[in-house]
Design a protein around this motif. Structure first.
Motif: not given
Length: 294
Positions: A246-250
């Motif tokens: 549902h969501s990605v982040a670095f």
């Protein structure tokens, strides 16, 4: 220091559909049209009860400026410190996603029909229009798809509109799709399309500092994935099949990729009983990957 649990934050009656952090605090929108502002510790600052007529789908922020988009077709600008409205523009269609570029001077709004419109912030002066209409399909009487997420590159040159190429409405089948544009000319630069209509929508995007893109995909029946793609490549260089993502982040240094997932064998629909004749609870695990040199 280890993370510390904080109590849930009240202030919404409906589904929280947008979150944004800026130096001014934490901001959120919901399915009842409400926009709330809190400080970095979660203390309420202000609430706009009817920021949008109906679903307030997205909010983003840069410095003291917020932008929100809603089902009513409006893009609205807000003062992050006070909640005062600083401007608005009627985009004419259900807005699914918003985003900033050019250090907050330009705003982008993606709609249900696969169109992205550029506006000057916060005046609302219209700019370029980007069309990715393959992200939308009218299936009998149902509009399916839309620009589910937007991402501008850190250098301001590229704008990605993402969602899916729909096959059917109802029990939606669609193939994930990203379309990249030159932000200054409007020309298409590249696109990436998934393997089939069971994979579903691109739900979120993130730029890595070295220039590649991470995406989360959520499909039916649970054939989502997390992938990393170099711009212009036909295939991702990393793909992890998951029930749904549902969501990605670095992290800021790009060393870690995080993804929010649906748990395996989810019974969130309440139709499958577990041991002891009880319905198992649902949860959303967050998985981390260490990012090496690419």
């Amino acid at each position: 220091a280890a993370p510390t649990d904080l109590p849930p934050l009240p202030g919404h009656n409906g589904w929280v559909s947008g979150l944004a952090y800026t130096a001014a605090g934490l901001f959120s929108t919901d399915s009842w049209g409400r926009l709330t502002g809190r400080d970095a510790d979660g203390k309420p600052l202000w609430t706009v009860e009817a920021a949008h007529n109906g679903w307030a789908r997205a909010v983003e922020g840069v410095g003291d400026l917020l932008v929100s988009g809603g089902r009513d077709g409006f893009v609205r600008f807000w003062d992050a410190k006070t909640g005062a409205k600083r401007g608005e523009v009627n985009a004419g269609a259900d807005i699914l996603s918003v985003g900033f570029a050019a250090a907050g001077k330009a705003v982008y709004a993606g709609d249900l029909f696969g169109v992205v419109r550029e506006y000057e912030a916060p005046t609302g002066k219209p700019g370029r229009v980007f069309e990715a209409r393959e992200l939308h399909k009218l299936d009998r009487v149902q509009d399916v798809g839309g620009v589910r997420c937007l991402l501008a590159s850190p250098d301001g040159r590229t704008l990605i509109a993402a969602g899916a190429e729909p096959k059917t409405g109802g029990f939606v089948e669609c193939t994930p799709l990203m379309v990249a544009f030159d932000r200054t000319t409007g020309a298409r630069l590249w696109q990436w399309k998934g393997g089939g209509p069971q994979e579903g929508y691109v739900t979120d995007l993130a730029w890595h500092p070295t220039g590649f893109v991470a995406a989360s995909v959520s499909g039916q029946p649970g054939q989502g994935k997390v992938l990393c793609l170099k711009p212009g490549d036909a295939a991702p260089f990393f793909a992890a099949a998951k029930p749904n993502a549902h969501s990605v982040a670095f992290t800021a240094d790009g060393a870690t990729l995080a993804a929010a997932l649906t748990n395996a064998n989810s019974s969130g629909n309440g139709r499958v009983k577990g041991k002891g004749d009880e319905y198992p609870g649902n949860h959303s695990p967050v998985q981390l990957w260490r990012v090496g040199n690419t």
